[in-house]
Design a protein around this motif. Structure first.
Motif, PDB file in Angstrom:
ATOM      1  N   SER A 198       4.595   2.115   2.030  1.00  0.00           N
ATOM      2  CA  SER A 198       5.568   3.168   1.762  1.00  0.00           C
ATOM      3  C   SER A 198       4.931   4.243   0.899  1.00  0.00           C
ATOM      4  O   SER A 198       4.101   3.952   0.031  1.00  0.00           O
ATOM      5  CB  SER A 198       6.790   2.588   1.031  1.00  0.00           C
ATOM      6  OG  SER A 198       7.571   3.608   0.439  1.00  0.00           O
ATOM      7  N   GLU A 199       5.320   5.486   1.141  1.00  0.00           N
ATOM      8  CA  GLU A 199       4.974   6.530   0.188  1.00  0.00           C
ATOM      9  C   GLU A 199       5.663   6.222  -1.137  1.00  0.00           C
ATOM     10  O   GLU A 199       6.691   5.541  -1.176  1.00  0.00           O
ATOM     11  CB  GLU A 199       5.439   7.898   0.682  1.00  0.00           C
ATOM     12  CG  GLU A 199       4.566   8.526   1.737  1.00  0.00           C
ATOM     13  CD  GLU A 199       4.967   9.965   2.009  1.00  0.00           C
ATOM     14  OE1 GLU A 199       4.113  10.735   2.460  1.00  0.00           O
ATOM     15  OE2 GLU A 199       6.148  10.316   1.777  1.00  0.00           O
TER      16      GLU A 199
ATOM     17  N   ILE B 289       0.844  -1.190   0.000  1.00  0.00           N
ATOM     18  CA  ILE B 289       0.000   0.000   0.000  1.00  0.00           C
ATOM     19  C   ILE B 289       0.883   1.244   0.000  1.00  0.00           C
ATOM     20  O   ILE B 289       2.036   1.213   0.437  1.00  0.00           O
ATOM     21  CB  ILE B 289      -0.968   0.028   1.205  1.00  0.00           C
ATOM     22  CG1 ILE B 289      -0.194   0.065   2.524  1.00  0.00           C
ATOM     23  CG2 ILE B 289      -1.899  -1.170   1.174  1.00  0.00           C
ATOM     24  CD1 ILE B 289      -1.087   0.219   3.748  1.00  0.00           C
ATOM     25  N   THR B 290       0.325   2.331  -0.524  1.00  0.00           N
ATOM     26  CA  THR B 290       1.020   3.613  -0.584  1.00  0.00           C
ATOM     27  C   THR B 290       0.068   4.704  -0.103  1.00  0.00           C
ATOM     28  O   THR B 290      -1.030   4.413   0.387  1.00  0.00           O
ATOM     29  CB  THR B 290       1.475   3.925  -2.024  1.00  0.00           C
ATOM     30  OG1 THR B 290       0.309   4.173  -2.833  1.00  0.00           O
ATOM     31  CG2 THR B 290       2.275   2.774  -2.614  1.00  0.00           C
ATOM     32  N   GLN B 291       0.478   5.959  -0.291  1.00  0.00           N
ATOM     33  CA  GLN B 291      -0.382   7.083   0.063  1.00  0.00           C
ATOM     34  C   GLN B 291      -1.287   7.489  -1.092  1.00  0.00           C
ATOM     35  O   GLN B 291      -2.090   8.411  -0.964  1.00  0.00           O
ATOM     36  CB  GLN B 291       0.480   8.283   0.507  1.00  0.00           C
ATOM     37  CG  GLN B 291       0.954   9.219  -0.607  1.00  0.00           C
ATOM     38  CD  GLN B 291       2.016   8.622  -1.524  1.00  0.00           C
ATOM     39  OE1 GLN B 291       2.402   7.474  -1.395  1.00  0.00           O
ATOM     40  NE2 GLN B 291       2.507   9.428  -2.465  1.00  0.00           N
ATOM     41  N   GLU B 292      -1.174   6.801  -2.234  1.00  0.00           N
ATOM     42  CA  GLU B 292      -1.952   7.171  -3.409  1.00  0.00           C
ATOM     43  C   GLU B 292      -3.427   6.835  -3.222  1.00  0.00           C
ATOM     44  O   GLU B 292      -3.776   5.806  -2.648  1.00  0.00           O
ATOM     45  CB  GLU B 292      -1.418   6.445  -4.642  1.00  0.00           C
ATOM     46  CG  GLU B 292       0.005   6.825  -5.009  1.00  0.00           C
ATOM     47  CD  GLU B 292       0.553   5.928  -6.093  1.00  0.00           C
ATOM     48  OE1 GLU B 292       0.818   6.425  -7.199  1.00  0.00           O
ATOM     49  OE2 GLU B 292       0.715   4.722  -5.826  1.00  0.00           O
TER      50      GLU B 292
ATOM     51  N   ARG C 163      -1.615   6.353   4.807  1.00  0.00           N
ATOM     52  CA  ARG C 163      -1.083   7.636   5.255  1.00  0.00           C
ATOM     53  C   ARG C 163       0.254   7.419   5.954  1.00  0.00           C
ATOM     54  O   ARG C 163       0.388   6.519   6.792  1.00  0.00           O
ATOM     55  CB  ARG C 163      -2.076   8.322   6.197  1.00  0.00           C
ATOM     56  CG  ARG C 163      -1.791   9.799   6.384  1.00  0.00           C
ATOM     57  CD  ARG C 163      -2.926  10.519   7.074  1.00  0.00           C
ATOM     58  NE  ARG C 163      -2.925  10.275   8.514  1.00  0.00           N
ATOM     59  CZ  ARG C 163      -3.979   9.881   9.201  1.00  0.00           C
ATOM     60  NH1 ARG C 163      -5.116   9.632   8.579  1.00  0.00           N
ATOM     61  NH2 ARG C 163      -3.910   9.706  10.508  1.00  0.00           N
ATOM     62  N   ALA C 164       1.240   8.223   5.589  1.00  0.00           N
ATOM     63  CA  ALA C 164       2.574   8.097   6.179  1.00  0.00           C
ATOM     64  C   ALA C 164       2.504   8.282   7.688  1.00  0.00           C
ATOM     65  O   ALA C 164       1.778   9.144   8.193  1.00  0.00           O
ATOM     66  CB  ALA C 164       3.527   9.116   5.561  1.00  0.00           C
TER      67      ALA C 164
ATOM     68  N   MET D 138       3.922   3.012   7.582  1.00  0.00           N
ATOM     69  CA  MET D 138       4.164   3.597   6.265  1.00  0.00           C
ATOM     70  C   MET D 138       5.257   4.650   6.366  1.00  0.00           C
ATOM     71  O   MET D 138       5.139   5.614   7.117  1.00  0.00           O
ATOM     72  CB  MET D 138       2.888   4.207   5.678  1.00  0.00           C
ATOM     73  CG  MET D 138       3.121   4.794   4.283  1.00  0.00           C
ATOM     74  SD  MET D 138       1.624   5.380   3.461  1.00  0.00           S
ATOM     75  CE  MET D 138       0.833   3.826   3.068  1.00  0.00           C
ATOM     76  N   ARG D 139       6.316   4.444   5.601  1.00  0.00           N
ATOM     77  CA  ARG D 139       7.473   5.328   5.632  1.00  0.00           C
ATOM     78  C   ARG D 139       7.327   6.451   4.608  1.00  0.00           C
ATOM     79  O   ARG D 139       6.748   6.256   3.533  1.00  0.00           O
ATOM     80  CB  ARG D 139       8.758   4.534   5.330  1.00  0.00           C
ATOM     81  CG  ARG D 139       9.065   3.451   6.356  1.00  0.00           C
ATOM     82  CD  ARG D 139      10.198   2.557   5.884  1.00  0.00           C
ATOM     83  NE  ARG D 139       9.887   1.964   4.587  1.00  0.00           N
ATOM     84  CZ  ARG D 139       9.082   0.913   4.439  1.00  0.00           C
ATOM     85  NH1 ARG D 139       8.505   0.353   5.489  1.00  0.00           N
ATOM     86  NH2 ARG D 139       8.840   0.430   3.236  1.00  0.00           N
TER      87      ARG D 139
END
Length: 381
Positions: free
Chosen positions: A292-293, A39-42, A99-100, A123-124
């Motif tokens: 991660s972002e 997963i990401t912040q997208e 969310r980071a 999440m980094r």
């Protein structure tokens, strides 16, 4: 000199014997769940692929269908992922976006009742990409003593906060291509675009370097064995940060994939993931859940910007046109059986005959078979 010959035979025989192919009789293998996804912040659906490992002599991974897949955050909320097709599960961006700074873990319950869970991962943040550029070069020497030509894509990046030491890259590439013959029945089918995604693993670390800086980090070499560089090409680089465990996981995969399969190779090692079967910890599972972002950078290049000596295939070297009298049904049927397609019919006044022109493949006149004729919104040319 007589004692030398037996000594040479003693040396040469074992060496020549060691390079003979060995085909092991592998009857048993470890059938384990394989999990792919992150997963990401997208603000988009996050995808998770569930399948099973397969025997050495098989190439068909069995998809895991009917599972319950959920993402849990550190506030106790759980967000479901819905099965879109067999083995592919997607989250809904309307329900969940990473969310980071927050922590997450993945839950999977298979249809046979086994429960799997990942470690908690935070999440980094990921540094921006400073630049992406390319250089024309020749590839490594091949078995036929020729070298592919192409462009090497490089990334420059650094972390001013000095918190990111491990990086991973993926990419999405799009290229324009033209078919050699224009369709007379389907409009706008001669110019198209095709998109593909990276399949290899690209990682790097700044551990041991004098500064937290990566300069001229090679990502991918785009060669002239395809039509990617024939007209125009665009690549979107996606940069992720990794923790130490994630870096070691992917590093092990890279090392195992680089082995040539000889007896002199280091034996492959098991990549240590962060997903476990909580129902029975003796049941193996393969995969790494990460958060991660992602930061992106797009680079585009036209064929005319490459050296004049650069040659690349247009991807349609196999295309042929044949012209046959319409009344020659036997010859027409022979070509149809070979896969040739109808192209056009015209009257040849010199021969006083109706002629039929056939094309060797349908995609020689219709680019939408291999791509889309809708120009991408980001296309710069």
């Amino acid at each position: 000199m007589k004692p030398v010959l037996p000594l040479l035979l003693f040396i040469l025989i074992p060496v020549s014997g060691c390079i003979e192919r060995f085909y092991p009789d592998i009857k048993d293998y470890e059938n384990m769940l394989v999990v792919e996804g992150s997963i990401t912040q997208e603000h988009k659906p996050y995808q998770f692929y569930l399948s099973h490992s397969f025997p050495f002599d098989d190439y068909r991974a069995e998809k895991e269908s009917g599972a319950i897949v959920e993402i849990e955050d550190n506030d106790g909320n759980k967000f479901p992922c819905h099965e879109k097709k067999k083995g592919l599960y997607e989250s809904s961006p309307d329900e969940f976006t990473g969310r980071a700074g927050k922590s997450y873990r993945l839950h999977i319950t298979t249809r046979d009742g086994l429960h799997y869970a990942s470690d908690w991962v935070t999440m980094r943040s990921t540094p921006e990409i400073d630049s992406v550029f390319y250089e024309y070069r020749e590839g490594d020497l091949r078995a036929d003593y020729t070298r592919l030509q192409g462009i090497q894509i490089y990334v420059n990046t650094h972390d001013p906060s000095n918190k990111t030491f491990y990086y991973r890259w993926r990419y999405t590439e799009t290229w324009e291509f033209h078919v050699p013959y224009t369709s007379l029945v389907k409009p706008n089918a001669d110019v198209c675009w095709r998109t593909d995604s990276s399949r290899n693993i690209y990682i790097a670390s700044t551990i041991g370097l004098s500064s937290n800086l990566l300069q001229r980090q090679p990502v991918v070499f785009i060669d002239n064995s395809s039509n990617r560089l024939a007209i125009a090409y665009s690549i979107l680089i996606r940069q992720y940060s990794l923790n130490d465990q994630g870096y070691q996981f992917y590093k092990t995969l890279v090392e195992n994939n680089q082995a040539t399969g000889t007896l002199f190779d280091t034996p492959p090692s098991q990549a240590a993931g962060n997903i476990y079967c909580t129902t029975d910890n003796r049941i193996p599972v393969f995969g790494f859940f990460d958060a991660s972002e992602v930061k992106t950078y797009r680079l585009s290049v036209k064929r005319e910007n490459l050296p004049g000596s650069f040659y690349t295939t247009n991807g349609y070297d196999f295309c042929r046109l044949v012209e046959i009298p319409e009344q020659d049904k036997e010859q027409l049927n022979s070509y149809y059986r070979q896969g040739y397609q109808y192209y056009l019919r015209y009257f040849n006044s010199q021969l006083d005959k109706w002629m039929v022109i056939l094309v060797s493949e349908a995609n020689c006149i219709d680019c939408t078979i291999d791509g889309t004729n809708v120009k991408p919104s980001f296309w710069p040319y």
